[in-house]
Write a protein that holds these residues in place. Structure first.
Motif, PDB file in Angstrom:
ATOM      1  N   GLU A  29       0.832  -1.214   0.079  1.00 19.30           N
ATOM      2  CA  GLU A  29       0.030   0.048   0.040  1.00 19.30           C
ATOM      3  C   GLU A  29       0.808   1.308   0.053  1.00 19.30           C
ATOM      4  N   ASP A  30       2.116   1.215   0.827  1.00 17.50           N
ATOM      5  CA  ASP A  30       3.004   2.384   0.860  1.00 17.50           C
ATOM      6  C   ASP A  30       3.558   2.272  -0.593  1.00 17.50           C
ATOM      7  N   LYS A  31       3.801   1.358  -1.177  1.00 15.40           N
ATOM      8  CA  LYS A  31       4.610   1.482  -2.430  1.00 15.40           C
ATOM      9  C   LYS A  31       3.533   1.922  -3.599  1.00 15.40           C
ATOM     10  N   LEU A  32       2.242   1.353  -3.320  1.00 10.88           N
ATOM     11  CA  LEU A  32       1.276   2.048  -4.370  1.00 10.88           C
ATOM     12  C   LEU A  32       1.135   3.292  -4.066  1.00 10.88           C
ATOM     13  N   LYS A  33       1.067   3.825  -2.887  1.00 11.11           N
ATOM     14  CA  LYS A  33       0.769   5.230  -2.398  1.00 11.11           C
ATOM     15  C   LYS A  33       1.854   6.025  -3.060  1.00 11.11           C
ATOM     16  N   SER A  34       3.252   5.404  -2.927  1.00  9.02           N
ATOM     17  CA  SER A  34       4.223   5.974  -3.589  1.00  9.02           C
ATOM     18  C   SER A  34       4.208   6.357  -5.023  1.00  9.02           C
ATOM     19  N   VAL A  35       3.824   5.076  -5.586  1.00 14.90           N
ATOM     20  CA  VAL A  35       3.464   5.250  -7.205  1.00 14.90           C
ATOM     21  C   VAL A  35       2.562   6.172  -7.302  1.00 14.90           C
ATOM     22  N   ARG A  36       1.538   6.055  -6.697  1.00 14.93           N
ATOM     23  CA  ARG A  36       0.431   7.046  -6.972  1.00 14.93           C
ATOM     24  C   ARG A  36       0.823   8.582  -6.668  1.00 14.93           C
ATOM     25  N   ASP A  37       1.534   8.779  -5.877  1.00 17.02           N
ATOM     26  CA  ASP A  37       1.898  10.189  -5.689  1.00 17.02           C
ATOM     27  C   ASP A  37       3.028  10.619  -6.619  1.00 17.02           C
ATOM     28  N   LYS A  38       3.841   9.586  -7.036  1.00 16.58           N
ATOM     29  CA  LYS A  38       4.617   9.873  -7.969  1.00 16.58           C
ATOM     30  C   LYS A  38       3.865  10.069  -9.430  1.00 16.58           C
ATOM     31  N   ARG A  97       1.372  16.546 -12.427  1.00 14.52           N
ATOM     32  CA  ARG A  97       1.574  17.794 -11.939  1.00 14.52           C
ATOM     33  C   ARG A  97       2.547  18.537 -12.502  1.00 14.52           C
ATOM     34  N   GLU A  98       3.729  17.881 -12.784  1.00 16.03           N
ATOM     35  CA  GLU A  98       5.098  18.466 -13.459  1.00 16.03           C
ATOM     36  C   GLU A  98       4.666  18.473 -14.902  1.00 16.03           C
ATOM     37  N   ILE A  99       3.672  17.369 -15.625  1.00 13.04           N
ATOM     38  CA  ILE A  99       3.222  17.657 -16.740  1.00 13.04           C
ATOM     39  C   ILE A  99       2.479  18.847 -17.047  1.00 13.04           C
ATOM     40  N   ASN A 100       1.517  18.934 -15.975  1.00 16.01           N
ATOM     41  CA  ASN A 100       0.811  20.089 -16.136  1.00 16.01           C
ATOM     42  C   ASN A 100       1.455  21.236 -16.284  1.00 16.01           C
TER      43      ASN A 100
END
Length: 545
Positions: A118-127, A133-136
């Motif tokens: 879940e932490d990894k998924l959260k990290s990926v989702r945060d990524k 955000r960066e693309i935007n």
């Protein structure tokens, strides 16, 4: 061979009698009671089997012994079975404990795995959120830059268009101002003529009134008639009617010449009010610096840039008639005979070279950019050049009959015009009609068509090497010549069909600085340029009625 024990439905062994014998176990083959057990084959057998199939080396034992032994063996296992059962029963709680503990441990591992991933998924989702955000942000920046670039281009476009609009409006205003000035001159002149005519009418009406009064009394008639008759003769001798009528005819003739002329010259559009003869008035004198030892005008390369060659060393200079600045542009020691703009970026020059011995003068046409850097030479048998309305180069060589039309894009000759019975003696100039004006003699210019047909001959009798130049917008010819004693210079205005429109429209004195006659030029905007050897003389034309 012994039969198997049949079983009842409840699982008990079912004993049966075989072939009339009272037995519970018999041989399947012989129906005899089972008596023995073959240790070799591990089979229960009857007596016939023992005697027939299981003799030595088979070892036989009594079946009852085997049964007893087997029963004892089984009974011996019961205590161990009971002990094992007890031990196994004691494992039930341990199994449950271990299962529960294992389940808890596995659940803990599962929870840890779930939390970790879940932490990894959260990290990926945060990524992902960060990347989006960066693309935007990048897109916003690109959009901002695009908008900024777009706005700049729109601003530059608006600035350029506004500049072009201003130029167009200024040109229109100038043309309208010129037409207004001409209209004011015509109106003033016609008003003067109207006043003159009305004054003559009023005078005659007064005379009629005087005659009527004088005729009323004999004494008055005798005393005043001689003075009245003298006044009548005086007014009638003025011939006001003829004078006004002639003047009106001149006004009409001159005004009919007035027209709006327009054309592209050197790749740029020009328009002006022209066509009429008018009067040229000196408005500016531009000093030619002393570094130019013997100046001679060669031609125009723009509306305000005059090419001046130093006859001492054949160095070429450009004088700007607006800034009055003179700058050296060609320092090759090559005799530039003529020059003309092809477009806003390229200038063509014709040259004369001393090293040419045949009719092919390689390198006698050179294309320059506006910084006067050589673009390339054109191999052609040419000396004199001009540019026609289509941007093609006209060229010809002294003492040759051919005139060549060259495409400056690829240096190819697209047409050759051969004059019949005439040769090139000097300048070649293009008319807007497509015809060509060629110097064909010491004091003669010929107008020819593109087919080589002679259309007009302009003789400049009594003049030594006159210089003829064409007004590119009106096709009017201006011929400069020695006005007398080789010192005064005069200019005649001639139509392209050879008709002299006006004599000596301009006259000025030649200085002692040079003994060469410079041609007079008319810029696309209508300025008239003469050269007296010390100065460039700038004239502007006004309508004179």
């Amino acid at each position: 061979m012994a039969s198997k024990f049949p079983t009842k439905k409840n699982g008990e062994v079912e004993l049966r009698t075989r072939k009339g014998h009272d037995m519970t176990w018999s041989c399947d083959d012989h129906g005899e009671p089972i008596k023995f057990y073959c240790l070799e084959h591990k089979l229960p057998i009857c007596h016939p089997c023992a005697t027939k199939d299981h003799q030595k080396p088979c070892k036989l034992k009594n079946i009852q012994d085997i049964i007893s032994q087997r029963r004892e063996n089984l009974d011996d296992k019961k205590p161990k079975i009971e002990e094992t059962k007890k031990r196994l029963k004691t494992l039930v709680s341990k199994i449950e404990t271990v299962a529960t503990s294992a389940s808890r441990s596995i659940d803990a591992v599962k929870d840890q795995v779930k939390m970790t991933f879940e932490d990894k998924l959260k990290s990926v989702r945060d990524k992902k959120v960060g990347m989006v955000r960066e693309i935007n942000e990048e897109a916003d920046e690109e959009i901002r830059m695009i908008h900024e670039k777009m706005n700049k281009r729109i601003k530059d476009c608006n600035t350029e268009i506004e500049k072009e609009e201003k130029i167009i409006k200024d040109k229109e205003a100038k043309l309208l101002s010129d037409t207004k000035t001409i209209s004011e001159v015509v109106t003033k002149k016609t008003n003067n003529l109207s006043c003159k005519n009305q004054h003559a009418i009023n005078t005659l009406m007064n005379i009629e009134s005087t005659i009527k009064r004088v005729n009323q009394h004999d004494e008055t008639l005798v005393n005043e008639a001689p003075q009245v008759l003298a006044s009548i003769d005086e007014n009638l001798s003025l011939n006001v009617h003829q004078d006004v009528s002639d003047c009106l005819d001149r006004i009409q003739s001159e005004v009919e010449r007035v027209k709006f002329v327009e054309r592209e010259v050197g790749g740029e559009y020009y328009g002006r009010i022209g066509g009429y003869i008018g009067k040229w008035e000196l408005v500016k004198s531009i000093h030619i610096p002393s570094v130019v030892n013997k100046p001679r005008v060669c031609g125009l390369v723009s509306d305000d840039e005059i090419c001046v060659r130093d006859e001492d060393n054949n160095v070429m200079y450009i004088t700007n008639i607006n800034t009055q600045h003179t700058e050296k542009v060609i320092d090759e020691g090559v005799w530039i005979t003529s020059c003309a703009p092809i477009d806003s970026n390229v200038i063509v020059c014709g040259k004369e070279r001393d090293d040419c011995t045949d009719d092919r003068l390689d390198g006698c046409i050179t294309l320059y950019d506006r910084q006067w850097k050589v673009i390339r030479d054109i191999s052609s048998n040419s000396v004199y050049v001009d540019v026609d309305k289509d941007g093609m180069i006209l060229t010809g060589q002294f003492d040759q009959s051919n005139i060549y039309i060259i495409n400056p894009a690829d240096d190819k000759i697209v047409n050759t015009i051969t004059m019949q019975g005439k040769v090139v003696w000097g300048e070649i100039q293009a008319l807007s009609s497509g015809d060509i004006v060629v110097c064909t003699g010491r004091n003669k210019y010929t107008v020819i068509s593109r087919s080589g047909e002679e259309k007009a001959v302009i003789h400049c009798d009594g003049s030594d090497w006159p210089q003829c130049r064409v007004d590119k917008l009106t096709d009017t010819l201006y011929i400069a010549y020695w006005g007398g004693a080789r010192n005064p210079i005069a200019v005649d205005q001639v139509s392209r069909d050879g008709i002299i429109q006006a004599r000596k429209i301009v006259e000025y004195e030649q200085s002692d600085r040079t003994n060469l006659l410079s041609p007079c030029l008319v810029t696309p905007t209508g300025n008239f340029i003469g050269c007296d050897g010390n100065k460039l003389l700038l004239y502007k034309k006004t309508l004179i009625l």
